[in-house]
Design a protein around this motif. Sequence first.
Motif, PDB file in Angstrom:
ATOM      1  N   LEU A  28       0.475  -1.081   0.187  1.00 51.24           N
ATOM      2  CA  LEU A  28       0.277  -0.281   0.058  1.00 51.24           C
ATOM      3  C   LEU A  28       0.732   1.290   0.098  1.00 51.24           C
ATOM      4  O   LEU A  28       0.822   2.152  -0.615  1.00 51.24           O
ATOM      5  CB  LEU A  28      -0.996  -0.164   1.498  1.00 51.24           C
ATOM      6  N   ARG A  29       2.157   1.525   0.353  1.00 51.67           N
ATOM      7  CA  ARG A  29       3.222   2.220   0.894  1.00 51.67           C
ATOM      8  C   ARG A  29       3.520   2.429  -0.335  1.00 51.67           C
ATOM      9  O   ARG A  29       3.545   3.894  -1.120  1.00 51.67           O
ATOM     10  CB  ARG A  29       3.692   2.385   2.048  1.00 51.67           C
ATOM     11  N   GLU A  30       3.329   1.892  -1.708  1.00 55.15           N
ATOM     12  CA  GLU A  30       4.085   2.187  -2.501  1.00 55.15           C
ATOM     13  C   GLU A  30       3.594   2.750  -3.534  1.00 55.15           C
ATOM     14  O   GLU A  30       4.265   3.249  -3.800  1.00 55.15           O
ATOM     15  CB  GLU A  30       4.898   0.323  -3.389  1.00 55.15           C
ATOM     16  N   LYS A  31       2.211   1.787  -3.357  1.00 51.40           N
ATOM     17  CA  LYS A  31       1.082   3.274  -3.912  1.00 51.40           C
ATOM     18  C   LYS A  31       1.155   4.214  -3.826  1.00 51.40           C
ATOM     19  O   LYS A  31       0.708   5.115  -4.151  1.00 51.40           O
ATOM     20  CB  LYS A  31      -0.343   1.879  -4.354  1.00 51.40           C
ATOM     21  N   LEU A  32       0.602   4.697  -2.482  1.00 54.26           N
ATOM     22  CA  LEU A  32       0.599   5.767  -1.976  1.00 54.26           C
ATOM     23  C   LEU A  32       1.675   7.034  -2.513  1.00 54.26           C
ATOM     24  O   LEU A  32       1.763   8.188  -3.024  1.00 54.26           O
ATOM     25  CB  LEU A  32       1.001   5.539   0.049  1.00 54.26           C
ATOM     26  N   GLN A  33       2.963   6.426  -2.338  1.00 52.37           N
ATOM     27  CA  GLN A  33       4.145   6.684  -2.680  1.00 52.37           C
ATOM     28  C   GLN A  33       4.384   7.394  -4.399  1.00 52.37           C
ATOM     29  O   GLN A  33       4.927   8.773  -4.615  1.00 52.37           O
ATOM     30  CB  GLN A  33       5.861   5.979  -2.523  1.00 52.37           C
ATOM     31  N   SER A  34       3.834   6.339  -5.228  1.00 51.63           N
ATOM     32  CA  SER A  34       4.000   6.744  -6.501  1.00 51.63           C
ATOM     33  C   SER A  34       2.396   8.097  -6.424  1.00 51.63           C
ATOM     34  O   SER A  34       2.818   9.078  -7.702  1.00 51.63           O
ATOM     35  CB  SER A  34       3.274   5.592  -7.591  1.00 51.63           C
ATOM     36  N   ILE A  35       1.624   8.067  -5.646  1.00 50.67           N
ATOM     37  CA  ILE A  35       0.626   9.039  -5.894  1.00 50.67           C
ATOM     38  C   ILE A  35       1.684  10.225  -5.375  1.00 50.67           C
ATOM     39  O   ILE A  35       1.147  11.259  -6.316  1.00 50.67           O
ATOM     40  CB  ILE A  35      -0.588   8.829  -5.450  1.00 50.67           C
TER      41      ILE A  35
END
Length: 315
Positions: free
Chosen positions: A100-107
Motif C-alpha cells: 500500500l505504501r508503495e502505491k501511496l508514494q507513487s501518487i
Amino acid sequence: MGDKGGAPVPSPQQARAQASAITSGKPASEAEASPTSQLRTLFDQPRLSPGQRRIAQYLIEHITEAAFLSITDLADRVGVSQPSVTRFAAAVGFSGYPALREKLQSIALGTLAGGPAAAEENGANELQAAVDAEIENLENLRRDFASPDQVIDIGRKLSQSTPLTILGLRISGSLAEYFAYAARRIHPDVRLVTRGGSVAYDALLQSREAGGTWVLAFSMPRHAQETLTAVRVARSAGLKVALVTDLALGPVADTADVVFATGTGSRLVFDSYAAPGVMAAALLQAMTDADPERTQARLEEYEHISDEHQFFLRD
C-alpha cells in the motif's frame, strides 16, 4: 437592442450559455486524475469500518507526508493499532502495508512537484502560499474534469428535478446561495434551504411531495451535524442527493448518492472556496446544456425584465 436584420443581440450571459457547452473529454482511463480522486477510487471499493475510514481520510488529507510514514508512525498519527493499519491495507486490496505504501508514494510523488511546499521553499509569504494552495486545488479539479461525464449526467438530472432543492447550512450557505441565484435564471422552481432543523425537514419533504427528485447539497468545513441529518432526511423521503464537499470520505459523503470532492483553501484563518466555486459553476453549465431551449427562453425573458426595470447599470 437588435442588429441590422432585426434579430435580438444576445446578452453576454446568453452568448456564454451558447458557447460554453461542456463536451466529453478523455475517458477516465486516459485522464490524469487528481490525488484525491485516485485515493477515493482506491479506498471506496470496500465498505470500510469507522477505524479504517479514519485511516483513509488521514491519508487523503496528508498524502504527501503520510505516504512515507512507517506503519508505526501512521498508526500513531491516526490513533489506531498497527494491526488495524495492516487490516486496512488488506481491505483496500493490497498484500500488506508495504505494498500500500508503495502505491501511496507513487501518487504522492506526482503531487510534490510545483505544489505549495515548493512555493514555500522559493520564499513565498503566507498569502502567496494560500494562493498557491488554491492553484493546486484548481489543478486537481482540472484533472478531474478531463472526464466530465459525471458532471454532465448530474447536471441533466438536476435540470429535470422540479422542484430542485439546494441545501447549504452554516458556512456552506454562501455556495448554496450562489448556486440557487444562478439556477433560478435557467430552472423554473429552485428552492434554497439554508436553515437546519425542522425548517430544513419541512422544505425537503415538501420538495419531494411536489415532485422533486434531486437535492444538491454543499458541505464545507467545519462539517455541520445538521447537514448530515438533513441529507439523511432527504434520502429517507426518496430524494437523491448530489454533494459538493471537500471530503472524499466521511459520514455525509457516505450518505449522498453522488459526491464531487474538491479541495478547499485552508492556509488562512477562514477557508477559501475557489475549487468548490468552479465545481458549482460547472454543474450550472451542465444544467444549461441539458435543456438549451428552456435555458435560452428563460434567459431571454429575464433580460427583457431586467431591461424593463433597469436592474443593472449600463457598463
